[in-house]
Design a protein around this motif. Structure first.
Motif, PDB file in Angstrom:
ATOM      1  N   PHE A 175       0.836  -1.204   0.000  1.00 41.09           N
ATOM      2  CA  PHE A 175       0.000   0.000   0.000  1.00 41.09           C
ATOM      3  C   PHE A 175       0.873   1.258   0.000  1.00 41.09           C
ATOM      4  O   PHE A 175       1.972   1.254   0.562  1.00 41.09           O
ATOM      5  CB  PHE A 175      -0.882   0.047   1.258  1.00 41.09           C
ATOM      6  N   SER A 229      -7.048   6.577  -5.270  1.00 38.38           N
ATOM      7  CA  SER A 229      -7.221   5.225  -5.807  1.00 38.38           C
ATOM      8  C   SER A 229      -7.542   5.264  -7.303  1.00 38.38           C
ATOM      9  O   SER A 229      -7.719   4.228  -7.924  1.00 38.38           O
ATOM     10  CB  SER A 229      -8.250   4.424  -5.009  1.00 38.38           C
ATOM     11  N   THR A 233      -3.315   1.603  -6.872  1.00 35.39           N
ATOM     12  CA  THR A 233      -4.341   0.585  -6.637  1.00 35.39           C
ATOM     13  C   THR A 233      -4.573   0.276  -5.158  1.00 35.39           C
ATOM     14  O   THR A 233      -5.623  -0.240  -4.796  1.00 35.39           O
ATOM     15  CB  THR A 233      -4.009  -0.735  -7.371  1.00 35.39           C
ATOM     16  N   GLN A 234      -3.578   0.606  -4.296  1.00 40.04           N
ATOM     17  CA  GLN A 234      -3.791   0.359  -2.862  1.00 40.04           C
ATOM     18  C   GLN A 234      -3.221   1.537  -2.071  1.00 40.04           C
ATOM     19  O   GLN A 234      -2.021   1.813  -2.154  1.00 40.04           O
ATOM     20  CB  GLN A 234      -3.058  -0.909  -2.421  1.00 40.04           C
ATOM     21  N   ALA A 261      -8.182   2.553   4.474  1.00 35.75           N
ATOM     22  CA  ALA A 261      -7.559   1.981   3.282  1.00 35.75           C
ATOM     23  C   ALA A 261      -8.554   2.026   2.135  1.00 35.75           C
ATOM     24  O   ALA A 261      -9.772   1.990   2.363  1.00 35.75           O
ATOM     25  CB  ALA A 261      -7.140   0.540   3.555  1.00 35.75           C
ATOM     26  N   ILE A 263      -8.975   0.326  -1.894  1.00 39.16           N
ATOM     27  CA  ILE A 263      -8.371  -0.633  -2.826  1.00 39.16           C
ATOM     28  C   ILE A 263      -9.121  -0.588  -4.160  1.00 39.16           C
ATOM     29  O   ILE A 263     -10.354  -0.712  -4.193  1.00 39.16           O
ATOM     30  CB  ILE A 263      -8.416  -2.070  -2.247  1.00 39.16           C
ATOM     31  N   HIS A 444     -14.128  -0.143  -6.685  1.00 40.22           N
ATOM     32  CA  HIS A 444     -13.185  -0.036  -5.583  1.00 40.22           C
ATOM     33  C   HIS A 444     -13.929  -0.022  -4.255  1.00 40.22           C
ATOM     34  O   HIS A 444     -15.152   0.159  -4.216  1.00 40.22           O
ATOM     35  CB  HIS A 444     -12.297   1.208  -5.724  1.00 40.22           C
TER      36      HIS A 444
END
Ligand code: 4AD
Ligand code: MG
Length: 479
Positions: A175, A229, A233-234, A261, A263, A444
């Motif tokens: 991440f 995002s 991607t993370q 977070a 994703i 996402h």
């Protein structure tokens, strides 16, 4: 020629800064001194605060702590020393020889050669008393002193360790850490629990906003993470968040830390729940193994015999249960317990409901998924499931605390989101958010975890105000 010049330079250096005749004592933290392998009289220096003084006929024993470990370092001094100023709470610097201790209670001790009092402490007037076990409620009155007790020392060291564990979990999982803003113009949760921000006094221009638009302290970094995002991607963020909730409860603060977070290319709640579960387990395991003495003290002092702990100990073997919101309401309706708030489909779960559900499921963490659209913010992904109409939201409830994580899949489909925003009259304000769905939108999802609730959960601490250094809540902003 060159050689001569170098020589001259070094001579000049030597004459202005002669080498000391004795090697200075190495400064060690208490933790390093306690763990030292070389106990054959190495000269060291430690600095810290006196935790105990015990005078015997020929020797004087002190215990000195510097916050690096729960255990203090035993200092052995000559009893002829004037000990009047060596009081509990005084700050001291001690030089001496580190030797193996004859007592079984500790491995090493410091034979003092020189004790310097840096700042004395009037132990009688000091609100923290020697040898007393002050209750956590008592200590809360002294936010400027409570860090000097064993129990707060342990909690704060664990907090620091847990912060590092969370960062390393995300780093190891690939991440990218994003610093989301603290000042923002959006209310991502739409719950209206905002602190508005304005310059004070002289700078304030009547009828004008400093930022041209109303600005607030952030309630969540989610929307800013969603921007990110679209390129990474993370991503994750871990910072302070603010809620003007008028709650004095043992699990609410006006300022708390949130781990969030986001994703990209995630299509199912299952994938999100897996990350949540891994984050929870991996970091709890890291904390338990990196500071076992501090954790043990918390468990003994704060939560003797509490069930919460046993599940954290076994966290690595446990799989969280998953039930839908609809199932949860059914369980609550069939419960023999009388709730203050009658459980009903379409209404938020209350703390008493969360507690019951966790207990009903065997005191292990429980995921509740698919909440009614009407009780969740505009960004939740529509499940398109007919008359019930739910969204792909997920909460994780844990023993002792209730809701620890909240998250879900985000509505990435332009027309669905456009319609939701229009219905809430938010289209103009969230034009930029809608744009994210026009230019390279991806499915996402993400989540947020209240860091103080996490600490409460793994340590069995009843009141959230005891796991944050300086708690802020309605009618209280001490220091
Ligand atoms: O459930 P919440 O409100 O979710 C969000 O803010 C999402 N935008 C997060 C995301 O998806 N990125 O808050 C997340 C967690 C809660 O589950 C709870 O643990 C904690 O934050 N929390 C609080 N902790 C202490 N004091 C409060 N007043 C809290 N409000 C929420
Ligand atoms: Mg929530």
């Amino acid at each position: 020629m060159l050689e001569v010049r170098c020589l001259l330079r070094s001579v000049r250096f030597c004459s202005s800064a002669p080498f000391p005749r004795h090697k200075p004592s190495a400064k060690l933290s208490v933790r390093d001194a306690l763990g030292a392998q070389n106990t054959s009289g190495e000269r060291i220096k430690v600095q810290g605060w006196i935790r105990s003084v015990r005078s015997q006929k020929e020797v004087l024993f002190l215990h000195v702590n510097d916050g690096s470990s729960l255990e203090s370092l035993q200092i052995v001094a000559d009893s002829s020393l004037d000990s009047r100023e060596l009081t509990f709470g005084s700050s001291v610097e001690i030089q001496g020889q580190l030797v193996k201790s004859p007592s079984k209670r500790q491995n090493v001790e410091l034979k003092a050669e020189k004790i310097k009092i840096i700042g004395n402490c009037d132990a009688k007037a000091f609100p923290i008393k020697y040898k007393e076990r002050h209750p956590l409620e008592y200590l809360r009155q002294y936010p400027h002193f409570r860090c000097r007790t064993n129990v707060l020392g342990s909690i704060l060291r664990i907090r620091s360790e847990a912060t590092a564990a969370i960062h390393s979990f995300f780093k190891d999982s690939g991440f990218v850490h994003i610093h989301t803003p603290i000042i923002t113009s959006n209310d991502s949760e739409g719950a209206g629990e905002l602190f508005q921000l304005e310059p004070s006094g002289k700078l304030k221009v009547p009828e004008e906003n400093f930022f041209n638009v109303p600005a607030f302290l952030t309630v969540s970094g989610q929307l800013h993470l969603e921007v990110m995002s679209g390129a990474f991607t993370q991503v994750f963020t871990f910072g302070p968040t603010f809620r003007a909730e008028n709650s004095q409860s043992r699990r609410h603060l006006a300022e708390f830390y949130m781990v969030e977070a986001e994703i990209s290319f995630v299509n199912s709640l299952q994938d999100l729940m897996q990350v949540i579960e891994e984050l929870f387990k991996a970091t709890a395991m890291m904390v338990l193994s990196n500071c076992p003495e501090d954790v043990e003290l918390c468990h003994k002092f704060i939560a003797p015999g509490q069930k919460v702990i046993s599940f954290v100990d076994k966290a690595q073997y446990i799989c969280c249960l998953i039930i839908s919101y609809t199932e949860a309401v059914e369980i609550l309706k069939q419960a023999s317990q009388n709730f203050t708030f009658t459980p009903e489909w379409g209404v938020n779960l209350q703390t008493e409901h969360e507690k019951y559900l966790v207990k009903h499921c065997g005191n292990i963490p429980v995921f509740i998924i698919n909440y009614p659209l009407a009780i969740k913010p505009f960004y939740m992904r529509d499940n398109e499931d007919g008359p019930q109409h739910t969204v792909a939201a997920v909460d994780l409830l844990v023993p002792g605390v209730g809701e620890l994580f909240g998250g879900g899949l985000r509505e990435e489909r332009y027309h669905f989101l456009e319609e939701r925003l229009a219905r809430s009259g938010l289209t103009e304000v969230y034009q930029w958010y809608l744009d994210l769905r026009r230019f390279g939108s991806v499915p996402h999802g993400g989540f947020g975890m209240g860091f103080e609730r996490y600490l409460q959960c793994i340590l069995g601490v009843d009141n959230i105000k005891d796991v944050i250094p300086f708690p802020r809540f309605p009618h209280s902003c001490l220091l």
